[in-house]
Design a protein around this motif. Structure first.
Motif, PDB file in Angstrom:
ATOM      1  N   VAL A 141       0.854  -1.187   0.000  1.00 43.14           N
ATOM      2  CA  VAL A 141       0.000   0.000   0.000  1.00 43.14           C
ATOM      3  C   VAL A 141       0.889   1.236   0.000  1.00 43.14           C
ATOM      4  N   GLY A 142       0.284   2.394  -0.279  1.00 43.90           N
ATOM      5  CA  GLY A 142       1.032   3.632  -0.284  1.00 43.90           C
ATOM      6  C   GLY A 142       1.112   4.249   1.101  1.00 43.90           C
ATOM      7  N   THR A 143       1.933   5.267   1.225  1.00 43.90           N
ATOM      8  CA  THR A 143       2.092   5.942   2.509  1.00 43.90           C
ATOM      9  C   THR A 143       0.870   6.753   2.893  1.00 43.90           C
ATOM     10  N   ASP A 144      -0.096   6.896   1.945  1.00 44.47           N
ATOM     11  CA  ASP A 144      -1.319   7.633   2.228  1.00 44.47           C
ATOM     12  C   ASP A 144      -2.429   6.711   2.746  1.00 44.47           C
ATOM     13  N   CYS A 145      -2.057   5.538   3.222  1.00 44.36           N
ATOM     14  CA  CYS A 145      -3.059   4.554   3.652  1.00 44.36           C
ATOM     15  C   CYS A 145      -3.669   4.898   5.007  1.00 44.36           C
ATOM     16  N   GLY A 146      -3.153   5.915   5.676  1.00 41.15           N
ATOM     17  CA  GLY A 146      -3.703   6.304   6.967  1.00 41.15           C
ATOM     18  C   GLY A 146      -3.015   5.666   8.155  1.00 41.15           C
ATOM     19  N   LEU A 147      -2.058   4.769   7.902  1.00 43.81           N
ATOM     20  CA  LEU A 147      -1.300   4.128   8.974  1.00 43.81           C
ATOM     21  C   LEU A 147       0.086   4.745   9.073  1.00 43.81           C
ATOM     22  N   THR A 148       0.719   4.555  10.216  1.00 42.15           N
ATOM     23  CA  THR A 148       2.057   5.112  10.405  1.00 42.15           C
ATOM     24  C   THR A 148       3.031   4.010  10.783  1.00 42.15           C
ATOM     25  N   ILE A 149       4.264   4.133  10.328  1.00 46.43           N
ATOM     26  CA  ILE A 149       5.342   3.250  10.748  1.00 46.43           C
ATOM     27  C   ILE A 149       6.469   4.084  11.350  1.00 46.43           C
ATOM     28  N   ALA A 150       6.094   5.210  11.943  1.00 54.33           N
ATOM     29  CA  ALA A 150       7.087   6.113  12.520  1.00 54.33           C
ATOM     30  C   ALA A 150       7.723   5.531  13.772  1.00 54.33           C
ATOM     31  N   GLY A 151       6.996   4.685  14.475  1.00 55.87           N
ATOM     32  CA  GLY A 151       7.495   4.140  15.723  1.00 55.87           C
ATOM     33  C   GLY A 151       8.226   2.821  15.538  1.00 55.87           C
ATOM     34  N   PHE A 152       8.375   2.083  16.647  1.00 58.07           N
ATOM     35  CA  PHE A 152       9.019   0.776  16.598  1.00 58.07           C
ATOM     36  C   PHE A 152       8.499  -0.078  17.748  1.00 58.07           C
ATOM     37  N   TYR A 153       8.843  -1.358  17.708  1.00 50.65           N
ATOM     38  CA  TYR A 153       8.378  -2.306  18.716  1.00 50.65           C
ATOM     39  C   TYR A 153       9.514  -2.719  19.646  1.00 50.65           C
ATOM     40  N   TYR A 154       9.237  -2.699  20.939  1.00 51.45           N
ATOM     41  CA  TYR A 154      10.073  -3.396  21.912  1.00 51.45           C
ATOM     42  C   TYR A 154       9.551  -4.829  21.949  1.00 51.45           C
ATOM     43  N   VAL A 155      10.436  -5.807  21.777  1.00 48.71           N
ATOM     44  CA  VAL A 155       9.996  -7.196  21.588  1.00 48.71           C
ATOM     45  C   VAL A 155      10.728  -8.123  22.551  1.00 48.71           C
ATOM     46  N   CYS A 156       9.999  -9.089  23.078  1.00 50.87           N
ATOM     47  CA  CYS A 156      10.577 -10.151  23.902  1.00 50.87           C
ATOM     48  C   CYS A 156      10.169 -11.491  23.312  1.00 50.87           C
ATOM     49  N   PHE A 157      11.166 -12.313  22.989  1.00 50.06           N
ATOM     50  CA  PHE A 157      10.954 -13.620  22.359  1.00 50.06           C
ATOM     51  C   PHE A 157      11.316 -14.725  23.340  1.00 50.06           C
ATOM     52  N   SER A 158      10.432 -15.693  23.500  1.00 50.83           N
ATOM     53  CA  SER A 158      10.685 -16.828  24.383  1.00 50.83           C
ATOM     54  C   SER A 158      11.342 -17.956  23.600  1.00 50.83           C
ATOM     55  N   CYS A 159      12.536 -18.362  24.017  1.00 49.92           N
ATOM     56  CA  CYS A 159      13.232 -19.445  23.321  1.00 49.92           C
ATOM     57  C   CYS A 159      12.571 -20.799  23.573  1.00 49.92           C
ATOM     58  N   SER A 160      11.783 -20.919  24.616  1.00 55.58           N
ATOM     59  CA  SER A 160      11.194 -22.207  24.965  1.00 55.58           C
ATOM     60  C   SER A 160       9.992 -22.564  24.094  1.00 55.58           C
ATOM     61  N   ASP A 161       9.150 -21.588  23.774  1.00 53.78           N
ATOM     62  CA  ASP A 161       7.946 -21.896  23.000  1.00 53.78           C
ATOM     63  C   ASP A 161       7.744 -21.015  21.772  1.00 53.78           C
ATOM     64  N   GLY A 162       8.669 -20.081  21.517  1.00 50.70           N
ATOM     65  CA  GLY A 162       8.570 -19.251  20.328  1.00 50.70           C
ATOM     66  C   GLY A 162       7.531 -18.158  20.399  1.00 50.70           C
ATOM     67  N   SER A 163       7.010 -17.892  21.581  1.00 50.47           N
ATOM     68  CA  SER A 163       6.018 -16.826  21.698  1.00 50.47           C
ATOM     69  C   SER A 163       6.706 -15.467  21.696  1.00 50.47           C
ATOM     70  N   ILE A 164       5.986 -14.477  21.195  1.00 48.05           N
ATOM     71  CA  ILE A 164       6.510 -13.120  21.086  1.00 48.05           C
ATOM     72  C   ILE A 164       5.527 -12.155  21.728  1.00 48.05           C
ATOM     73  N   ASN A 165       6.060 -11.282  22.571  1.00 48.25           N
ATOM     74  CA  ASN A 165       5.287 -10.176  23.106  1.00 48.25           C
ATOM     75  C   ASN A 165       6.010  -8.892  22.754  1.00 48.25           C
ATOM     76  N   GLY A 166       5.255  -7.872  22.432  1.00 46.43           N
ATOM     77  CA  GLY A 166       5.877  -6.605  22.082  1.00 46.43           C
ATOM     78  C   GLY A 166       4.992  -5.433  22.443  1.00 46.43           C
ATOM     79  N   PHE A 167       5.617  -4.268  22.530  1.00 49.84           N
ATOM     80  CA  PHE A 167       4.893  -3.026  22.789  1.00 49.84           C
ATOM     81  C   PHE A 167       5.358  -1.981  21.786  1.00 49.84           C
ATOM     82  N   TYR A 168       4.396  -1.349  21.138  1.00 48.19           N
ATOM     83  CA  TYR A 168       4.712  -0.340  20.125  1.00 48.19           C
ATOM     84  C   TYR A 168       4.979   0.997  20.797  1.00 48.19           C
ATOM     85  N   TYR A 169       6.043   1.671  20.348  1.00 50.03           N
ATOM     86  CA  TYR A 169       6.353   3.004  20.868  1.00 50.03           C
ATOM     87  C   TYR A 169       6.353   4.027  19.744  1.00 50.03           C
ATOM     88  N   ASP A 170       5.538   5.030  19.905  1.00 49.87           N
ATOM     89  CA  ASP A 170       5.491   6.181  19.009  1.00 49.87           C
ATOM     90  C   ASP A 170       4.814   7.295  19.800  1.00 49.87           C
TER      91      ASP A 170
END
Length: 214
Positions: free
Chosen positions: A156-185
């Motif tokens: 999609v184009g940058t005029d789609c109404g969404l932003t990617i200005a921020g980023f995610y803090y991510v925690c990955f579990s090596c035991s089961d492959g689960s991912i938790n994250g929090f978006y910061y912007d």
């Protein structure tokens, strides 16, 4: 990929002690082609909302603390099709990257505030507050911490109404492959939570000559 907010005060249209020279342990669930599926909570004061999200890892190089992939949001209300973005990630290995972001408008206080939302970060917090975790040895830690930064929209184009200005803090579990994250912007709803589980889909992607996962 939250909804773009022009004025943060206005309601959005749609809610949107060893040397640190060692790398995180190789993990078969954090490898090229691995897929994850789950949700991103994009609720705001107007309503509760979550988008279904798929993530696939396209490249991974633990030696250099790097990975990349695609993120697909499936039920974005203001989009006619799923929205796909390409992201690059920094693996916190205390060699290539520490817990301190140092860019993307994130302060040290922002870093600690977001990392501390992961229970697995608690044993590390005092040392991270002292030096960003440079003196930590994370090679055998059962969790891998990362930052994911979306770089561009794929379909999609940058005029789609969404932003990617921020980023995610991510925690990955090596035991089961689960991912938790929090978006910061600073201009998006705070602490939008990403929750993903690994899937059994077929793998595809590219590898790096400097590192091969076992």
């Amino acid at each position: 990929m939250p909804v773009r907010v022009v004025d943060s005060s206005a309601p959005s249209q749609v809610s949107g002690g060893n040397s640190g020279s060692t790398c995180p342990q190789p993990c078969t669930l954090l490898s090229v082609g691995q897929a994850f599926s789950g949700t991103q909570n994009v609720s705001n004061v107007q309503k509760d909302e979550a988008w279904r999200v798929n993530v696939r890892i396209q490249g991974c190089d633990l030696d250099h603390g790097y990975l990349c992939g695609t993120m697909e949001a499936l039920n974005v209300p203001m989009a006619d099709t799923p929205v796909i973005t390409f992201w690059e990630g920094e693996i916190v290995d205390t060699k290539n990257h520490t817990f301190f972001t140092g860019k993307w408008e994130a302060t040290l206080e922002d870093d600690i505030r977001h990392w501390s939302k992961f229970p697995s970060f608690s044993p590390l917090q005092s040392q991270v507050e002292a030096d960003g975790g440079k003196s930590l040895d994370l090679s055998n830690y059962p969790y891998i911490f990362m930052r994911w930064k979306e770089l561009y929209f794929v379909n999609v184009g940058t005029d789609c109404g969404l932003t990617i200005a921020g980023f995610y803090y991510v925690c990955f579990s090596c035991s089961d492959g689960s991912i938790n994250g929090f978006y910061y912007d600073p201009n998006s709803s705070p602490f939008q939570k990403l929750e993903l589980k690994s899937t059994n889909e077929g793998r595809s992607g590219f590898s790096f000559s400097s590192y091969q996962l076992q």
